[in-house]
Design an enzyme around this catalytic site. Structure first.
Site, PDB file in Angstrom:
ATOM      1  N   GLU A  11       0.821  -1.206   0.000  1.00 23.28           N
ATOM      2  CA  GLU A  11       0.000   0.000   0.000  1.00 23.28           C
ATOM      3  C   GLU A  11       0.860   1.263   0.000  1.00 23.28           C
ATOM      4  O   GLU A  11       0.550   2.244  -0.682  1.00 23.28           O
ATOM      5  CB  GLU A  11      -0.929   0.009   1.224  1.00 23.28           C
ATOM      6  CG  GLU A  11      -2.080  -0.962   1.128  1.00 23.28           C
ATOM      7  CD  GLU A  11      -3.062  -0.613   0.031  1.00 23.28           C
ATOM      8  OE1 GLU A  11      -3.406   0.580  -0.093  1.00 23.28           O
ATOM      9  OE2 GLU A  11      -3.461  -1.516  -0.720  1.00 23.28           O
TER      10      GLU A  11
ATOM     11  N   CYS B 132     -15.896   1.531 -20.276  1.00 20.33           N
ATOM     12  CA  CYS B 132     -17.250   1.384 -19.734  1.00 20.33           C
ATOM     13  C   CYS B 132     -17.968   0.104 -20.178  1.00 20.33           C
ATOM     14  O   CYS B 132     -18.689  -0.504 -19.370  1.00 20.33           O
ATOM     15  CB  CYS B 132     -18.082   2.611 -20.062  1.00 20.33           C
ATOM     16  SG  CYS B 132     -17.450   4.136 -19.300  1.00 20.33           S
TER      17      CYS B 132
ATOM     18  N   CYS C 260     -17.349  -2.626 -17.722  1.00 20.18           N
ATOM     19  CA  CYS C 260     -17.559  -2.337 -16.305  1.00 20.18           C
ATOM     20  C   CYS C 260     -18.831  -2.984 -15.765  1.00 20.18           C
ATOM     21  O   CYS C 260     -19.908  -2.837 -16.360  1.00 20.18           O
ATOM     22  CB  CYS C 260     -17.630  -0.824 -16.093  1.00 20.18           C
ATOM     23  SG  CYS C 260     -17.854  -0.359 -14.358  1.00 20.18           S
TER      24      CYS C 260
END
Length: 348
Positions: A35, A197, A200
């Site tokens: 992270e 998109c 998605c």
């Protein structure tokens, strides 16, 4: 489980990233390290650094016991070196205060250097399976578009809205997978430019997709022109091929790293060089520009060949004549390492 999480996990089962190096095993130390490395750095860059780091420092305790120079050397090239120092100090505090482990408490994690709310949530969710939301850059982009939230995501008002949405969507089951899934969606599908998109799982309910706003959401920060600074880097090389390096001070850019001595400009370079070594030959090397997040640095490197050490500086701990072997294992700023690689035939 809400529809957003259900669809996202279904997508993750078929398309999510499950072979990242920090996922096997997915313990708290490895999640935390990944992270921190992934802040402002892409996975493709981080993977190799992560592997080298954990091979040398496989546990939190080994990181805590390492010398800062070794930590910075392993980090060299990743940039934003403050992350490495915070990582090192946080590991030491975990040994001092938490029995050598990362705490399983949000407030205790956030109290450690370099760990914010999102990083703490990622550690708790992925390593321990606890229900905590995250809100890194990828997640902000996904949620901003999905809910049609206009406004700079970096402002406190918009960020507060996004945290509420992040918490709303985070499920109590499969929290670790969900956390990875929403990061994956932002990194691979809901990307900054030209999002994919049609691929998605949230497209049918996404406000930005419905209203044709994917190009304007998230709202961009107001433009800001960054200033340009100049410096001359002094490459002093002796007859043995060694180069004089200087440890930078605790403040400013590249703090604590070994680098080349510098002068304000080419006009004052020779005077600065004579303060550090016996110098004669001078060769101007090709100039280059290094871009930081808040300014551009125009660098004029100058080679002082056949230099020799000054006896008066022999006991200065922040000055060191180094050969190619020594330089290869030191923490140097990436542009300095690249410059020396061209002169000394060491790995860039």
């Amino acid at each position: 489980m809400n529809p957003f999480a259900t669809e996202l996990l279904r997508w993750f089962d078929h398309h999510g990233r499950k072979d990242l190096p920090w996922q096997h095993p997915r313990d708290a130390y490895r999640v935390w390290l990944s992270e921190i490395m992934l802040q402002q750095t892409q996975v493709v860059t981080v993977a190799g650094y992560f592997q080298r780091f954990v091979e040398r420092l496989p546990t939190l305790r080994s990181l805590a016991e390492a010398h800062e120079d070794d930590v910075l050397a392993l980090w060299s090239g990743l940039g934003y070196y403050r992350r490495a120092r915070f990582l090192h100090r946080a590991a030491q505090l975990c040994v001092e205060q938490h029995h050598g482990e990362l705490p399983r408490d949000l407030d205790a994690l956030v109290a450690l250097p370099g760990i914010g709310r999102s990083t703490a949530g990622a550690i708790l969710a992925q390593a321990y399976g606890m229900r905590f939301p995250i809100l890194d850059g990828n997640v902000k982009r996904v949620l901003t578009r999905y809910h049609g939230i206009a406004g700079d995501p970096g402002t406190s008002a918009i960020e507060k809205q996004l945290w509420l949405r992040a918490d709303e969507h985070t499920p109590a089951e499969r929290t670790a997978d969900y956390t990875q899934a929403i990061m994956d969606l932002g990194a691979t599908v809901c990307v900054r430019s030209r999002p994919l998109c049609p691929l998605c799982p949230q497209a049918t309910r996404c406000v930005a997709h419905r209203d044709g706003l994917t190009a304007v959401l998230p709202t961009a920060k107001p433009g800001k022109k960054i200033p340009t600074r100049t410096t001359a880097m002094l490459v002093m090389r002796d007859g043995k091929g060694r180069v004089l390096l200087e440890r930078r001070g605790p403040q400013g850019v590249w703090s604590g790293l070994w680098s080349l001595p510098e002068a304000e400009d080419a006009g004052t370079a020779a005077e600065r060089a004579r303060q550090l070594a016996n110098v004669n030959e001078t060769i101007a090397l090709p100039a280059f520009t290094h871009v930081f997040s808040h300014y551009r640095l125009d660098v004029s490197p100058i080679l002082f060949d056949h230099a020799s050490p000054l006896r008066a500086l022999g006991d200065k701990p922040d000055l060191r004549w180094c050969d190619a072997t020594a330089i290869a294992g030191m923490g140097l700023p990436a542009p300095v390492r690249t410059l020396l690689a061209q002169l000394l035939e060491i790995p860039a």
